[in-house]
Design a protein around this motif. Structure first.
Motif, PDB file in Angstrom:
ATOM      1  N   ALA A 137      -0.909  -1.029  -4.469  1.00 19.22           N
ATOM      2  CA  ALA A 137      -2.088  -0.177  -4.385  1.00 19.22           C
ATOM      3  C   ALA A 137      -1.624   1.215  -4.021  1.00 19.22           C
ATOM      4  CB  ALA A 137      -3.046  -0.705  -3.326  1.00 19.22           C
ATOM      5  N   GLY A 138      -2.468   2.187  -4.279  1.00 18.42           N
ATOM      6  CA  GLY A 138      -2.114   3.551  -3.898  1.00 18.42           C
ATOM      7  C   GLY A 138      -2.438   4.511  -5.007  1.00 18.42           C
TER       8      GLY A 138
ATOM      9  N   VAL B  54       0.864  -1.178   0.000  1.00 20.44           N
ATOM     10  CA  VAL B  54       0.000   0.000   0.000  1.00 20.44           C
ATOM     11  C   VAL B  54       0.902   1.229   0.000  1.00 20.44           C
ATOM     12  CG1 VAL B  54      -1.914   1.170   1.124  1.00 20.44           C
ATOM     13  CG2 VAL B  54      -1.683  -1.309   1.347  1.00 20.44           C
TER      14      VAL B  54
ATOM     15  N   THR C 171      -7.818   1.397   2.262  1.00 17.35           N
ATOM     16  CA  THR C 171      -7.122   0.326   1.548  1.00 17.35           C
ATOM     17  C   THR C 171      -6.733  -0.793   2.512  1.00 17.35           C
ATOM     18  OG1 THR C 171      -6.287   1.988   0.014  1.00 17.35           O
ATOM     19  CG2 THR C 171      -5.238  -0.166  -0.060  1.00 17.35           C
ATOM     20  N   LEU C 172      -6.398  -0.441   3.736  1.00 20.78           N
ATOM     21  CA  LEU C 172      -6.055  -1.468   4.725  1.00 20.78           C
ATOM     22  C   LEU C 172      -7.276  -2.326   5.072  1.00 20.78           C
ATOM     23  CD1 LEU C 172      -3.634   0.585   7.004  1.00 20.78           C
ATOM     24  CD2 LEU C 172      -3.035  -1.304   5.455  1.00 20.78           C
TER      25      LEU C 172
ATOM     26  N   ALA D 234      -7.759  -4.662   2.099  1.00 24.34           N
ATOM     27  CA  ALA D 234      -6.787  -5.758   2.122  1.00 24.34           C
ATOM     28  C   ALA D 234      -7.240  -6.854   3.077  1.00 24.34           C
ATOM     29  CB  ALA D 234      -5.413  -5.226   2.531  1.00 24.34           C
TER      30      ALA D 234
ATOM     31  N   LEU E  32      -5.459   5.537   2.779  1.00 24.67           N
ATOM     32  CA  LEU E  32      -4.608   4.480   3.332  1.00 24.67           C
ATOM     33  C   LEU E  32      -5.425   3.558   4.240  1.00 24.67           C
ATOM     34  CD1 LEU E  32      -1.980   3.028   4.085  1.00 24.67           C
ATOM     35  CD2 LEU E  32      -1.393   4.934   5.570  1.00 24.67           C
TER      36      LEU E  32
ATOM     37  N   CYS F  38       1.787   5.135  -0.352  1.00 21.15           N
ATOM     38  CA  CYS F  38       1.244   6.491  -0.188  1.00 21.15           C
ATOM     39  C   CYS F  38       2.418   7.438  -0.089  1.00 21.15           C
ATOM     40  CB  CYS F  38       0.455   6.606   1.113  1.00 21.15           C
ATOM     41  SG  CYS F  38      -1.032   5.628   1.136  1.00 21.15           S
TER      42      CYS F  38
ATOM     43  N   SER G  24      -7.334  -0.055  -4.651  1.00 20.36           N
ATOM     44  CA  SER G  24      -7.958   0.802  -3.640  1.00 20.36           C
ATOM     45  C   SER G  24      -9.269   1.412  -4.116  1.00 20.36           C
ATOM     46  CB  SER G  24      -6.985   1.888  -3.195  1.00 20.36           C
ATOM     47  OG  SER G  24      -6.306   2.407  -4.296  1.00 20.36           O
TER      48      SER G  24
ATOM     49  N   PRO H 194      -1.113  -6.692   4.101  1.00 23.77           N
ATOM     50  CA  PRO H 194      -0.570  -5.430   3.585  1.00 23.77           C
ATOM     51  C   PRO H 194       0.811  -5.079   4.136  1.00 23.77           C
ATOM     52  CG  PRO H 194      -2.061  -4.966   5.385  1.00 23.77           C
ATOM     53  CD  PRO H 194      -1.937  -6.474   5.299  1.00 23.77           C
TER      54      PRO H 194
ATOM     55  N   VAL I  53       2.598  -1.326   4.562  1.00 23.30           N
ATOM     56  CA  VAL I  53       2.413   0.108   4.354  1.00 23.30           C
ATOM     57  C   VAL I  53       3.749   0.707   3.926  1.00 23.30           C
ATOM     58  CG1 VAL I  53       1.777   2.299   5.435  1.00 23.30           C
ATOM     59  CG2 VAL I  53       0.570   0.191   6.075  1.00 23.30           C
TER      60      VAL I  53
END
Ligand SMILES: Nc1nc2c(ncn2[C@@H]2O[C@H](COP(=O)(O)OP(=O)(O)OP(=O)(O)O)[C@@H](O)[C@H]2O)c(=O)[nH]1
Ligand SMILES: [Zn+2]
Length: 292
Positions: free
Chosen positions: A162-163, A79, A96-97, A100, A93, A81, A219, A107, A109
């Protein structure tokens, strides 16, 4: 039949990698009749034909199945960012978590462009997400910083990125996979967003059992979950919620809420609680639209 991995899908054909060799395969007719599809990421049994072709006869059981992007057996999501350009969006963020966790995908980060912020800011965000229990790294992939740690996280897994656009996903993928040369886009100064330079679904091999998909969409996922279940996905709420007066407390406007108390004592980050409220109302709105 031989066993291989689908690494690319192109208009009805599937590229299947088996060891060093990649064969262009079609799927046997029975798949269409049964309504089964072959996805990138699938482990398949195939019949080799000649030197470069083959027919897929069977798809082996999947561990996970993402709809967006359509990839099977993904077990890890990076993920990404950026701290700036685009500005850090902790709501995206946090959303998206949750996505996941719903997809059953672990995930990592990854906070990018750490060269563009003061180190105290970077450390603050890293500490917040590590404190919740997420593997978290601040990196500057453009300068190679932190790339080795992310590479270690990809070992033995199929990973997706993702992001938001412009977060530096392609820059990181290029640093992880020398020789890949994905197109990276300049962030447009006018709108502060990168150009969408990433499009199709394809797996790139890092080593024998490690794969990276550079495919967008993760996301943008609509969260398929009931609003009342959202609280379970905010892991930092679990312990403070023990102190809630109501057993079914949603941590919104209830009296004697342990989560809100924890926010006031700065035990839960304000940004996390704001994300929860926003996401709750977003899902609630969907529910009300569905039932009206
Ligand atoms: N200063 C700095 N800039 C970076 C870093 N990583 C990426 N960038 C820049 O950020 C911009 C966007 O990077 P990309 O890798 O194309 O971003 P992306 O997430 O793949 O974007 P999309 O393909 O649109 O999804 C490019 O101009 C990169 O050079 C970094 O560590 N530091
Ligand atoms: Zn509560």
């Amino acid at each position: 039949m031989a066993e291989g991995r689908v690494i690319r899908a192109i208009s009805g054909f599937f590229d299947v990698q088996d060891g060093e060799k990649v064969r262009r395969c079609r799927a046997r007719g029975v798949f269409k009749k049964r309504g089964t599809t072959v996805l990138v990421g699938d482990k398949v049994l195939y019949e080799p034909i000649g030197n470069n072709e083959g027919v897929i006869g069977e798809v082996l059981p999947r561990t996970t199945e993402l709809v967006r992007p359509p990839i099977a057996n993904v077990d890890h999501v990076v993920v990404a960012c950026s701290f700036v350009t685009p500005d850090l969006n902790l709501y995206m963020l946090d959303k998206t978590l949750v996505a996941a966790a719903l997809a059953g995908v672990e995930p990592t980060v990854v906070l990018t462009k750490s060269d563009l912020v003061v180190s105290e800011r970077a450390e603050e965000i890293v500490k917040l997400y590590r404190g919740i229990g997420y593997e978290t790294y601040a990196i500057a992939a453009k300068f190679g910083s932190g790339v080795a740690q992310i590479r270690a996280r990809l070992k033995g897994r199929i990973s997706v990125f993702a992001g938001p656009s412009g977060a530096g996903k392609s820059t990181l993928a290029n640093a992880l996979l020398p020789g890949l040369h994905l197109q990276t886009g300049e962030v447009s100064e006018k709108i502060g967003r990168g150009k969408q330079t990433t499009r199709h679904v394809e797996l790139f091999q890092m080593d024998a059992e490690s794969w990276v998909a550079d495919a967008p969409g993760f996301s943008q996922l609509q969260l398929e979950l009931a609003s009342r279940d959202l609280r379970e996905y905010f892991l930092d709420f679990t312990e403070p919620a023990q102190a809630c007066g109501y057993r079914g407390c949603l941590h919104l406007d209830e009296e004697g809420c342990g989560v809100k108390d924890a926010v006031e004592r700065s035990q839960i980050a304000l940004s996390r609680y704001a994300s929860y409220r926003q996401l709750y109302h977003e899902i609630r709105e969907q529910e009300l639209n569905e039932y009206s």
